[in-house]
Design a protein around this motif. Sequence first.
Motif, PDB file in Angstrom:
ATOM      1  N   VAL A 278      10.524   6.263  14.144  1.00  0.00           N
ATOM      2  CA  VAL A 278      10.091   5.866  11.977  1.00  0.00           C
ATOM      3  C   VAL A 278       8.526   6.168  12.339  1.00  0.00           C
ATOM      4  O   VAL A 278       8.138   6.705  11.735  1.00  0.00           O
ATOM      5  CB  VAL A 278      10.662   4.899  11.555  1.00  0.00           C
ATOM      6  N   PRO A 279       7.888   4.989  13.013  1.00  0.00           N
ATOM      7  CA  PRO A 279       6.258   4.970  13.175  1.00  0.00           C
ATOM      8  C   PRO A 279       5.564   6.097  13.151  1.00  0.00           C
ATOM      9  O   PRO A 279       5.145   6.809  12.622  1.00  0.00           O
ATOM     10  CB  PRO A 279       6.155   3.604  14.115  1.00  0.00           C
ATOM     11  N   PRO A 280       6.184   6.476  14.554  1.00  0.00           N
ATOM     12  CA  PRO A 280       5.237   7.663  14.921  1.00  0.00           C
ATOM     13  C   PRO A 280       5.455   8.724  13.606  1.00  0.00           C
ATOM     14  O   PRO A 280       4.613   9.807  13.737  1.00  0.00           O
ATOM     15  CB  PRO A 280       5.399   8.483  16.044  1.00  0.00           C
ATOM     16  N   THR A 281       6.594   8.750  13.592  1.00  0.00           N
ATOM     17  CA  THR A 281       6.788  10.445  12.074  1.00  0.00           C
ATOM     18  C   THR A 281       5.494   9.664  11.395  1.00  0.00           C
ATOM     19  O   THR A 281       5.546  10.895   9.957  1.00  0.00           O
ATOM     20  CB  THR A 281       8.699  10.282  11.534  1.00  0.00           C
ATOM     21  N   MET A 282       6.354   9.018  10.196  1.00  0.00           N
ATOM     22  CA  MET A 282       5.676   8.104   8.839  1.00  0.00           C
ATOM     23  C   MET A 282       3.769   8.656   9.266  1.00  0.00           C
ATOM     24  O   MET A 282       3.864   8.649   8.115  1.00  0.00           O
ATOM     25  CB  MET A 282       6.473   6.872   8.994  1.00  0.00           C
ATOM     26  N   ASN A 283       3.599   7.674  10.364  1.00  0.00           N
ATOM     27  CA  ASN A 283       2.201   7.047  10.026  1.00  0.00           C
ATOM     28  C   ASN A 283       0.965   8.706  10.104  1.00  0.00           C
ATOM     29  O   ASN A 283       0.857   8.655   9.078  1.00  0.00           O
ATOM     30  CB  ASN A 283       1.150   7.355  11.435  1.00  0.00           C
ATOM     31  N   PRO A 284       1.166  10.344  10.145  1.00  0.00           N
ATOM     32  CA  PRO A 284       0.668  10.982   9.904  1.00  0.00           C
ATOM     33  C   PRO A 284       1.049  11.132   8.566  1.00  0.00           C
ATOM     34  O   PRO A 284       0.027  11.819   7.706  1.00  0.00           O
ATOM     35  CB  PRO A 284       1.618  12.760  11.027  1.00  0.00           C
ATOM     36  N   LEU A 285       1.526  11.361   7.408  1.00  0.00           N
ATOM     37  CA  LEU A 285       2.323  11.225   6.387  1.00  0.00           C
ATOM     38  C   LEU A 285       1.038  10.072   5.945  1.00  0.00           C
ATOM     39  O   LEU A 285       0.818  10.480   4.672  1.00  0.00           O
ATOM     40  CB  LEU A 285       3.649  11.520   6.110  1.00  0.00           C
ATOM     41  N   ILE A 286       1.110   8.906   6.257  1.00  0.00           N
ATOM     42  CA  ILE A 286       0.687   7.643   5.386  1.00  0.00           C
ATOM     43  C   ILE A 286      -0.699   7.426   5.439  1.00  0.00           C
ATOM     44  O   ILE A 286      -1.169   7.138   4.627  1.00  0.00           O
ATOM     45  CB  ILE A 286       1.676   6.447   5.526  1.00  0.00           C
ATOM     46  N   TYR A 287      -1.017   8.061   6.701  1.00  0.00           N
ATOM     47  CA  TYR A 287      -2.533   7.648   6.564  1.00  0.00           C
ATOM     48  C   TYR A 287      -3.036   9.403   6.553  1.00  0.00           C
ATOM     49  O   TYR A 287      -4.617   8.466   5.952  1.00  0.00           O
ATOM     50  CB  TYR A 287      -2.367   7.038   8.374  1.00  0.00           C
ATOM     51  N   SER A 288      -2.521   9.699   6.995  1.00  0.00           N
ATOM     52  CA  SER A 288      -3.499  11.005   6.814  1.00  0.00           C
ATOM     53  C   SER A 288      -3.839  12.351   5.842  1.00  0.00           C
ATOM     54  O   SER A 288      -3.902  12.448   5.566  1.00  0.00           O
ATOM     55  CB  SER A 288      -3.863  11.394   8.620  1.00  0.00           C
ATOM     56  N   LEU A 289      -2.365  12.389   6.038  1.00  0.00           N
ATOM     57  CA  LEU A 289      -1.754  14.473   5.403  1.00  0.00           C
ATOM     58  C   LEU A 289      -2.131  13.849   4.155  1.00  0.00           C
ATOM     59  O   LEU A 289      -1.843  14.691   3.578  1.00  0.00           O
ATOM     60  CB  LEU A 289      -0.703  14.760   6.166  1.00  0.00           C
ATOM     61  N   ARG A 290      -1.749  12.375   3.252  1.00  0.00           N
ATOM     62  CA  ARG A 290      -2.100  12.999   2.000  1.00  0.00           C
ATOM     63  C   ARG A 290      -2.516  11.869   2.030  1.00  0.00           C
ATOM     64  O   ARG A 290      -3.682  11.678   0.315  1.00  0.00           O
ATOM     65  CB  ARG A 290      -0.224  11.379   1.914  1.00  0.00           C
ATOM     66  N   ASN A 291      -4.350  11.561   2.918  1.00  0.00           N
ATOM     67  CA  ASN A 291      -5.671  11.261   2.291  1.00  0.00           C
ATOM     68  C   ASN A 291      -6.447  12.234   1.953  1.00  0.00           C
ATOM     69  O   ASN A 291      -6.127  13.935   2.795  1.00  0.00           O
ATOM     70  CB  ASN A 291      -6.163  10.826   3.596  1.00  0.00           C
ATOM     71  N   LYS A 292      -6.802  12.704   0.758  1.00  0.00           N
ATOM     72  CA  LYS A 292      -7.657  13.684   0.184  1.00  0.00           C
ATOM     73  C   LYS A 292      -8.723  14.073   1.119  1.00  0.00           C
ATOM     74  O   LYS A 292      -8.972  15.389   0.827  1.00  0.00           O
ATOM     75  CB  LYS A 292      -8.814  12.461  -0.937  1.00  0.00           C
ATOM     76  N   ASP A 293      -9.869  13.186   1.647  1.00  0.00           N
ATOM     77  CA  ASP A 293     -10.195  14.265   3.211  1.00  0.00           C
ATOM     78  C   ASP A 293      -9.913  14.753   3.693  1.00  0.00           C
ATOM     79  O   ASP A 293      -9.924  16.150   4.609  1.00  0.00           O
ATOM     80  CB  ASP A 293     -11.309  13.352   3.365  1.00  0.00           C
ATOM     81  N   MET A 294      -8.878  14.609   3.953  1.00  0.00           N
ATOM     82  CA  MET A 294      -7.596  14.999   5.075  1.00  0.00           C
ATOM     83  C   MET A 294      -7.563  16.818   4.633  1.00  0.00           C
ATOM     84  O   MET A 294      -7.342  17.268   5.503  1.00  0.00           O
ATOM     85  CB  MET A 294      -6.927  14.543   5.689  1.00  0.00           C
ATOM     86  N   LYS A 295      -6.471  16.818   3.292  1.00  0.00           N
ATOM     87  CA  LYS A 295      -6.152  17.755   2.760  1.00  0.00           C
ATOM     88  C   LYS A 295      -7.671  18.800   2.696  1.00  0.00           C
ATOM     89  O   LYS A 295      -7.294  20.368   2.545  1.00  0.00           O
ATOM     90  CB  LYS A 295      -6.040  17.636   1.857  1.00  0.00           C
ATOM     91  N   THR A 296      -8.423  18.050   2.246  1.00  0.00           N
ATOM     92  CA  THR A 296     -10.168  19.104   2.106  1.00  0.00           C
ATOM     93  C   THR A 296     -10.449  19.643   3.699  1.00  0.00           C
ATOM     94  O   THR A 296     -10.634  20.950   3.672  1.00  0.00           O
ATOM     95  CB  THR A 296     -10.734  17.995   1.803  1.00  0.00           C
ATOM     96  N   ALA A 297     -10.173  18.603   4.826  1.00  0.00           N
ATOM     97  CA  ALA A 297     -10.325  19.614   6.012  1.00  0.00           C
ATOM     98  C   ALA A 297      -9.460  20.343   6.343  1.00  0.00           C
ATOM     99  O   ALA A 297      -9.302  21.892   7.033  1.00  0.00           O
ATOM    100  CB  ALA A 297     -10.644  18.104   7.155  1.00  0.00           C
ATOM    101  N   LEU A 298      -8.341  20.421   6.047  1.00  0.00           N
ATOM    102  CA  LEU A 298      -6.742  21.606   6.089  1.00  0.00           C
ATOM    103  C   LEU A 298      -7.463  22.846   5.676  1.00  0.00           C
ATOM    104  O   LEU A 298      -7.093  23.863   6.344  1.00  0.00           O
ATOM    105  CB  LEU A 298      -5.917  20.919   6.070  1.00  0.00           C
ATOM    106  N   LYS A 299      -7.672  22.204   4.311  1.00  0.00           N
ATOM    107  CA  LYS A 299      -7.907  23.520   3.733  1.00  0.00           C
ATOM    108  C   LYS A 299      -9.212  24.799   4.158  1.00  0.00           C
ATOM    109  O   LYS A 299      -9.107  26.201   4.831  1.00  0.00           O
ATOM    110  CB  LYS A 299      -8.329  23.153   1.831  1.00  0.00           C
ATOM    111  N   LYS A 300      -9.891  23.600   4.630  1.00  0.00           N
ATOM    112  CA  LYS A 300     -11.312  24.379   4.988  1.00  0.00           C
ATOM    113  C   LYS A 300     -10.820  24.835   6.665  1.00  0.00           C
ATOM    114  O   LYS A 300     -11.287  26.569   6.796  1.00  0.00           O
ATOM    115  CB  LYS A 300     -12.503  23.217   5.077  1.00  0.00           C
ATOM    116  N   LEU A 301     -10.055  24.409   7.393  1.00  0.00           N
ATOM    117  CA  LEU A 301      -9.164  24.851   8.740  1.00  0.00           C
ATOM    118  C   LEU A 301      -8.488  26.294   8.612  1.00  0.00           C
ATOM    119  O   LEU A 301      -8.786  27.177   9.380  1.00  0.00           O
ATOM    120  CB  LEU A 301      -8.758  24.221   9.055  1.00  0.00           C
ATOM    121  N   ARG A 302      -7.932  26.300   7.444  1.00  0.00           N
ATOM    122  CA  ARG A 302      -7.015  27.359   6.770  1.00  0.00           C
ATOM    123  C   ARG A 302      -7.756  29.136   6.841  1.00  0.00           C
ATOM    124  O   ARG A 302      -7.968  29.428   7.129  1.00  0.00           O
ATOM    125  CB  ARG A 302      -6.482  26.620   6.326  1.00  0.00           C
TER     126      ARG A 302
END
Length: 310
Positions: A278-302
């Motif tokens: 559970v922790p290795p699966t949930m950590n990306p979602l909880i810590y980063s992928l729902r984070n505003k800065d991370m979402k912006t960086a993903l859009k820039k990368l795309r």
Amino acid sequence: MDNLTFGSTFFLMGFTDIREIQILYAVLFLLIYLAALLGNLLIILVTTKDHCLHTPMYFFLKNLSYLDLGLISITVPKSITNSLMNYNTISFLGCVSQVFFFFSLATTEVALLTVMSYDRYVAICHPLRYNSIMSHGSCVRMAASSWLSGGLNAILHTASTFSTPMCGSPEVHQFFCDVPQLLSLACSPNPGEFVVIGLSLVFDFVCFVFIDISYIYVFSTVLRMPFREGRARAFSTCLPHLIVVTLFLSSGFFAYLHPLPKSPSLLDLLISVFYTVVPPTMNPLIYSLRNKDMKTALKKLRMTRVCQLS
């Protein structure tokens, strides 16, 4: 009863002997594993490529993603393969490797989560001193200390677990080589490993208390913030962190403190999922992928990738 030696083979009994359920379980674990791989690899890629994310918080998150990739990869792929092939064996060396790398990565993760809570405490409670306290050199030293503590703990657990002869049927009633089940195979009580487990639990408990104290200060500071948006952002960052840490440590405490039942228990298997999968699966979602800065960086990368292709 025969002693289990260097050339022995262990049998990972897993969740069930029913073939159809084994395949269903393998497919479910495969989907979870792929989700964990995708989420953690995305975090590593984005935090490496985007210079705006070269901050202490994302430096620790990248380390956490490396840990989570390793933690889920040392147990789940072997279990999936065994279920699909209907072949539930693991070599003695394979079992030793699982014990070593599991404790190394799990202990490092606990230490790193403690460091991350301290990072949030400094960022919210002492923002003017944040850059001086959380300098690059300090972050590297804290991360290195976390990895070192994990390696030392893993050496102690592996050496003490396999130093006592094991007798009888080499059946491990778990989907990976977990220490409580291995200790049940010992010819005689293993006081050395019990001492090591006790020290590990004390270390985990101290880390948990430190995390709780950090967040008590964080929440008390957040509640005094005049802006609702600032309070919401701080809570959205810190509360999921506290929930994951509590789930991770409480399930581990339960698994290592309660006596094993005489017959295999489904509860023990499910509890182990909470501190391995559970922790290795949930950590990306909880810590980063729902984070505003991370979402912006993903859009820039795309967008960068689209421009390169066009």
